[in-house]
Design a protein around this motif. Structure first.
Motif, PDB file in Angstrom:
ATOM      1  N   GLU A 400     -20.811  -6.720 -21.272  1.00  0.00           N
ATOM      2  CA  GLU A 400     -20.162  -7.957 -20.843  1.00  0.00           C
ATOM      3  C   GLU A 400     -20.875  -9.165 -21.443  1.00  0.00           C
ATOM      4  OE1 GLU A 400     -18.723 -10.432 -16.878  1.00  0.00           O
ATOM      5  OE2 GLU A 400     -20.236  -8.848 -16.666  1.00  0.00           O
ATOM      6  N   LYS A 401     -20.083 -10.107 -21.968  1.00  0.00           N
ATOM      7  CA  LYS A 401     -20.624 -11.320 -22.583  1.00  0.00           C
ATOM      8  C   LYS A 401     -19.921 -12.553 -22.028  1.00  0.00           C
ATOM      9  CE  LYS A 401     -21.547  -8.823 -26.917  1.00  0.00           C
ATOM     10  NZ  LYS A 401     -20.919  -7.541 -26.514  1.00  0.00           N
ATOM     11  N   ASP A 402     -20.628 -13.671 -22.061  1.00  0.00           N
ATOM     12  CA  ASP A 402     -20.007 -14.916 -21.637  1.00  0.00           C
ATOM     13  C   ASP A 402     -19.262 -15.550 -22.812  1.00  0.00           C
ATOM     14  OD1 ASP A 402     -21.909 -16.186 -23.267  1.00  0.00           O
ATOM     15  OD2 ASP A 402     -23.204 -16.710 -21.581  1.00  0.00           O
ATOM     16  N   ARG A 403     -18.753 -16.749 -22.618  1.00  0.00           N
ATOM     17  CA  ARG A 403     -17.950 -17.395 -23.657  1.00  0.00           C
ATOM     18  C   ARG A 403     -18.739 -17.685 -24.919  1.00  0.00           C
ATOM     19  NH1 ARG A 403     -14.330 -21.818 -20.220  1.00  0.00           N
ATOM     20  NH2 ARG A 403     -13.114 -20.260 -19.024  1.00  0.00           N
ATOM     21  N   ASP A 404     -20.058 -17.798 -24.786  1.00  0.00           N
ATOM     22  CA  ASP A 404     -20.905 -18.062 -25.951  1.00  0.00           C
ATOM     23  C   ASP A 404     -21.395 -16.785 -26.627  1.00  0.00           C
ATOM     24  OD1 ASP A 404     -20.713 -20.841 -25.544  1.00  0.00           O
ATOM     25  OD2 ASP A 404     -22.337 -20.765 -24.062  1.00  0.00           O
ATOM     26  N   GLY A 405     -20.949 -15.630 -26.124  1.00  0.00           N
ATOM     27  CA  GLY A 405     -21.355 -14.360 -26.714  1.00  0.00           C
ATOM     28  C   GLY A 405     -22.662 -13.809 -26.201  1.00  0.00           C
ATOM     29  N   ASN A 406     -23.215 -14.427 -25.158  1.00  0.00           N
ATOM     30  CA  ASN A 406     -24.469 -13.937 -24.592  1.00  0.00           C
ATOM     31  C   ASN A 406     -24.199 -12.828 -23.573  1.00  0.00           C
ATOM     32  OD1 ASN A 406     -26.064 -15.999 -25.923  1.00  0.00           O
ATOM     33  ND2 ASN A 406     -25.188 -17.439 -24.451  1.00  0.00           N
ATOM     34  N   VAL A 407     -25.017 -11.787 -23.595  1.00  0.00           N
ATOM     35  CA  VAL A 407     -24.871 -10.683 -22.643  1.00  0.00           C
ATOM     36  C   VAL A 407     -25.162 -11.195 -21.233  1.00  0.00           C
ATOM     37  CG1 VAL A 407     -25.799  -8.450 -21.920  1.00  0.00           C
ATOM     38  CG2 VAL A 407     -25.418  -8.920 -24.342  1.00  0.00           C
ATOM     39  N   TYR A 505     -24.733   3.487 -18.962  1.00  0.00           N
ATOM     40  CA  TYR A 505     -25.201   2.108 -18.996  1.00  0.00           C
ATOM     41  C   TYR A 505     -24.122   1.186 -18.443  1.00  0.00           C
ATOM     42  CZ  TYR A 505     -29.341   3.450 -21.583  1.00  0.00           C
ATOM     43  OH  TYR A 505     -30.541   4.013 -21.928  1.00  0.00           O
ATOM     44  N   LEU A 506     -24.542   0.077 -17.859  1.00  0.00           N
ATOM     45  CA  LEU A 506     -23.594  -0.865 -17.286  1.00  0.00           C
ATOM     46  C   LEU A 506     -22.930  -1.688 -18.386  1.00  0.00           C
ATOM     47  CD1 LEU A 506     -25.429  -2.404 -14.188  1.00  0.00           C
ATOM     48  CD2 LEU A 506     -23.887  -0.464 -14.261  1.00  0.00           C
ATOM     49  N   PHE A 507     -21.577  -1.648 -18.420  1.00  0.00           N
ATOM     50  CA  PHE A 507     -20.880  -2.662 -19.203  1.00  0.00           C
ATOM     51  C   PHE A 507     -21.104  -4.007 -18.538  1.00  0.00           C
ATOM     52  CE2 PHE A 507     -17.323  -5.539 -19.675  1.00  0.00           C
ATOM     53  CZ  PHE A 507     -17.257  -5.662 -21.050  1.00  0.00           C
ATOM     54  N   GLY A 508     -21.097  -4.011 -17.202  1.00  0.00           N
ATOM     55  CA  GLY A 508     -21.358  -5.232 -16.466  1.00  0.00           C
ATOM     56  C   GLY A 508     -21.372  -4.988 -14.982  1.00  0.00           C
ATOM     57  N   GLY A 509     -21.774  -6.004 -14.242  1.00  0.00           N
ATOM     58  CA  GLY A 509     -21.762  -5.957 -12.786  1.00  0.00           C
ATOM     59  C   GLY A 509     -21.461  -7.344 -12.264  1.00  0.00           C
ATOM     60  N   ALA A 510     -20.869  -7.422 -11.073  1.00  0.00           N
ATOM     61  CA  ALA A 510     -20.446  -8.732 -10.576  1.00  0.00           C
ATOM     62  C   ALA A 510     -20.400  -8.747  -9.058  1.00  0.00           C
ATOM     63  CB  ALA A 510     -19.069  -9.085 -11.145  1.00  0.00           C
ATOM     64  N   PHE A 523     -13.897  -6.852 -20.395  1.00  0.00           N
ATOM     65  CA  PHE A 523     -13.825  -5.487 -20.925  1.00  0.00           C
ATOM     66  C   PHE A 523     -12.529  -5.297 -21.704  1.00  0.00           C
ATOM     67  CE2 PHE A 523     -12.211  -1.152 -20.557  1.00  0.00           C
ATOM     68  CZ  PHE A 523     -13.219  -0.458 -21.216  1.00  0.00           C
ATOM     69  N   ASP A 524     -11.429  -5.797 -21.173  1.00  0.00           N
ATOM     70  CA  ASP A 524     -10.139  -5.671 -21.844  1.00  0.00           C
ATOM     71  C   ASP A 524     -10.183  -6.331 -23.216  1.00  0.00           C
ATOM     72  OD1 ASP A 524      -7.383  -4.926 -22.027  1.00  0.00           O
ATOM     73  OD2 ASP A 524      -6.837  -6.990 -21.551  1.00  0.00           O
ATOM     74  N   ARG A 525     -10.820  -7.501 -23.299  1.00  0.00           N
ATOM     75  CA  ARG A 525     -10.910  -8.191 -24.587  1.00  0.00           C
ATOM     76  C   ARG A 525     -11.662  -7.353 -25.606  1.00  0.00           C
ATOM     77  NH1 ARG A 525     -14.328 -10.909 -27.612  1.00  0.00           N
ATOM     78  NH2 ARG A 525     -16.073 -10.619 -26.168  1.00  0.00           N
ATOM     79  N   GLN A 526     -12.803  -6.789 -25.201  1.00  0.00           N
ATOM     80  CA  GLN A 526     -13.581  -5.987 -26.139  1.00  0.00           C
ATOM     81  C   GLN A 526     -12.888  -4.656 -26.440  1.00  0.00           C
ATOM     82  OE1 GLN A 526     -17.869  -5.827 -25.683  1.00  0.00           O
ATOM     83  NE2 GLN A 526     -17.836  -7.577 -24.274  1.00  0.00           N
ATOM     84  N   ALA A 527     -12.243  -4.073 -25.427  1.00  0.00           N
ATOM     85  CA  ALA A 527     -11.525  -2.821 -25.639  1.00  0.00           C
ATOM     86  C   ALA A 527     -10.412  -3.007 -26.664  1.00  0.00           C
ATOM     87  CB  ALA A 527     -10.959  -2.315 -24.320  1.00  0.00           C
ATOM     88  N   GLN A 528      -9.682  -4.104 -26.549  1.00  0.00           N
ATOM     89  CA  GLN A 528      -8.617  -4.368 -27.519  1.00  0.00           C
ATOM     90  C   GLN A 528      -9.184  -4.584 -28.916  1.00  0.00           C
ATOM     91  OE1 GLN A 528      -5.409  -7.065 -26.528  1.00  0.00           O
ATOM     92  NE2 GLN A 528      -5.837  -6.852 -24.336  1.00  0.00           N
TER      93      GLN A 528
END
Length: 542
Positions: A400-407, A505-510, A523-528
């Motif tokens: 998972e990354k934010d809008r700036d591409g940071n994990v 490994y975690l793709f992300g957590g929230a 995740f959908d954005r990266q999956a596509q």
């Protein structure tokens, strides 16, 4: 999207047949792929080398259907203690404590037994074609295949074999890496150590011998490692490692008289059997490139590290576990080949960080200067020495990354595992929830709180939604957290949900429904971007 070349000999060719290659062949064959293995020697290497399988790799083996092997060849590690010359404890690493994976932090293994068990498993499966006495002498690739020229080391005859992908798992002196012209970066550690494996006489233990069960004797006069060597057919194995001092030659260290002189303070000839001794140059090297088109490096071909964390073989097994689920998805047509381009960004920094941690520990041990050793001792005994670095996590790749591409934390961390209760039975989590993309909810968020788009994504991508509850309160459709591993992990990080990848490994957590929905949309954005098509989980056969 990957299209199978109709006339290739294999789905995957592997060069080399060490423990990492054996595991890779089993991972891939159990997923249904045809694997061709080519090994220049005639048989499985019969002498011990690695002695550790950590909690993550123990878990991986279970999830890959190889738990019966892992259980049969390992035993829990004791506390790892470091002593100075006066036997004052400098450091204690509690490997015996519970781990995030629900068991011991480290398991000791007798590597030949591990390899023989995997070899027997491989030979029982129709999907792996073993070729001994076959040396790879040339490699080429086109847009849709890899071609390897192999030479029979007995007859000298050559032939060509083809596959969709090639894995170079052929050791530190990798022919595959050399053929590709890939250099290595030296991280600066080098030391010669004499490694001695000894099988104890029946009934003898470390306590009987008056030696540490697992330890480092950080004596500048002779830095020494004393650790278990696993169990060989019921017989306890021990390992000693002695650092070569500046005034000693490599040739001198290999003399049997020298071996017994070094062992004499610890054990006597009539107390067991000397299995082997060998001088190793411990180094720290990382390949500058791990992928070249359809060709990948893994294991010692990609990285070489000092042994002070027991991570050499473990790191290689992480490589092929990471690569296996991605190859599986791409070869099935459930992802674009771009997914494979996440292998190096994920594994290379992780392995490099493990090497740096091993170097840190090695710098404490490999100290033949008495004055520097005294300064080291003072720092540890006064609790002013820096602690060992935390174990690395993934920092790049499919996270998972934010809008700036940071994990976004906690992406890249290893997810928890443990015993769970489900439908009236207690079992390992990885037997209840198959490896795949799995969304774990703590109960603070209900599946109905996901947006229609998020629910549609989970359905389309085969993401299993799993609600975890306290073992005393879990309903029939929930997983009871018997050990408290999962919910404790989530609570400590303030998570209501975590999306776990096939390699754990975690793709992300929230926390909170809005953040969970946003994580799923990322995740959908990266999956596509990687052309993901619907798939449930890795189909691992029995």
């Amino acid at each position: 999207m990957e299209v199978m070349a109709a006339d290739v000999d294999y789905d995957v060719i592997q060069i080399g047949y060490g423990p990492v290659s054996k595991a890779s062949a089993l991972f891939l064959s159990r997923m249904g792929w045809k694997v061709g293995v080519f090994e220049r020697w005639q048989e499985v290497y019969s002498l011990p080398r690695a002695v550790c399988i950590d909690h993550e790799i123990f878990r991986v083996l279970h999830a890959a259907g190889l738990g019966h092997i892992a259980d049969s060849v390992t035993n829990d590690a004791p506390v790892y203690r470091w002593f100075n010359a006066e036997w004052k404890q400098l450091l204690a690493i509690d490997w015996a404590a519970g781990s995030i994976s629900g068991g011991s932090e480290v398991n000791f293994v007798h590597q030949p037994s591990f390899e023989w068990a995997m070899d027997a498993e491989i030979k029982s499966r129709p999907g792996v074609d073993l070729n001994f006495n076959c040396e790879a002498v040339a490699i080429s690739q086109t847009a849709d295949r890899v071609t390897v020229t192999v030479r029979d080391t007995k007859s000298g005859a050559t032939r060509k074999v083809t596959a969709r992908y090639l894995l170079g798992i052929d050791g530190a002196n990798s022919l595959v890496r050399e053929q590709l012209g890939i250099g290595r970066t030296d991280l600066g550690f080098e030391a010669d150590w004499l490694v001695i494996d000894f099988t104890l006489k029946d009934g003898l233990t470390a306590r009987d011998l008056g030696i540490p069960e697992c330890g480092q004797y950080c004596n500048p006069e002779r830095p020494t490692t004393i650790v278990p060597g696993g169990i060989d057919n019921g017989r306890i194995c021990r390992r000693w490692e002695f650092m070569r001092l500046p005034h000693e030659t490599r040739e001198e260290m290999l003399e049997e008289k020298k071996v017994w002189d070094l062992l004499s303070a610890w054990i006597k000839p009539d107390q067991g059997e000397l299995v082997r001794h060998a001088l190793y140059t411990f180094r720290s090297l990382v390949a500058d490139k791990w992928q070249d088109g359809r060709i990948f490096l893994a294991g010692d071909a990609a990285h070489v590290m000092p042994p002070f964390m027991g991570q050499g073989m473990c790191a290689g097994l992480r490589d092929v576990w990471n690569l296996a689920w991605k190859l599986d998805r791409v070869m099935k047509g459930d992802a674009d080949a771009s997914l494979l381009e996440t292998y190096e960004p994920e594994r290379a920094p992780h392995a490099t960080d493990v090497i740096k941690a091993s170097i840190f520990l090695g710098s404490i041990i490999c100290m033949p200067d008495a004055q520097k050793a005294a300064e080291r001792d003072a720092a540890f005994l006064s609790s002013s020495a820096p602690p060992p670095p935390p174990f690395p996590i993934l920092t790049k790749g499919l996270l998972e990354k934010d809008r700036d591409g940071n994990v976004v934390s906690p992406a890249g961390q290893l997810a928890p595992h443990g015993a769970v209760r489900y439908h009236g039975k207690t079992s390992r989590l990885d037997r209840v929830v198959l490896p795949g993309f799995n969304l774990f909810l703590s109960g603070a968020i209900k599946p109905s709180e996901l947006t229609p788009a998020a629910r549609s994504l989970c359905e389309a991508q085969g993401i299993e939604i799993v609600t975890v509850a306290d073992r005393r309160l879990a309903g029939d459709d929930q997983i009871g957290d018997t050990q408290g591993q999962i919910l404790t992990f989530m609570k400590e990080r303030g998570l209501d949900a975590m999306l776990v990848r096939p390699d754990f490994y975690l793709f992300g957590g929230a926390a909170g429904a809005s953040r969970v929905n946003a994580m799923l949309m990322e995740f959908d954005r990266q999956a596509q971007a990687h052309g993901f098509h619907p798939t449930r989980a890795m189909a691992i056969s029995a």
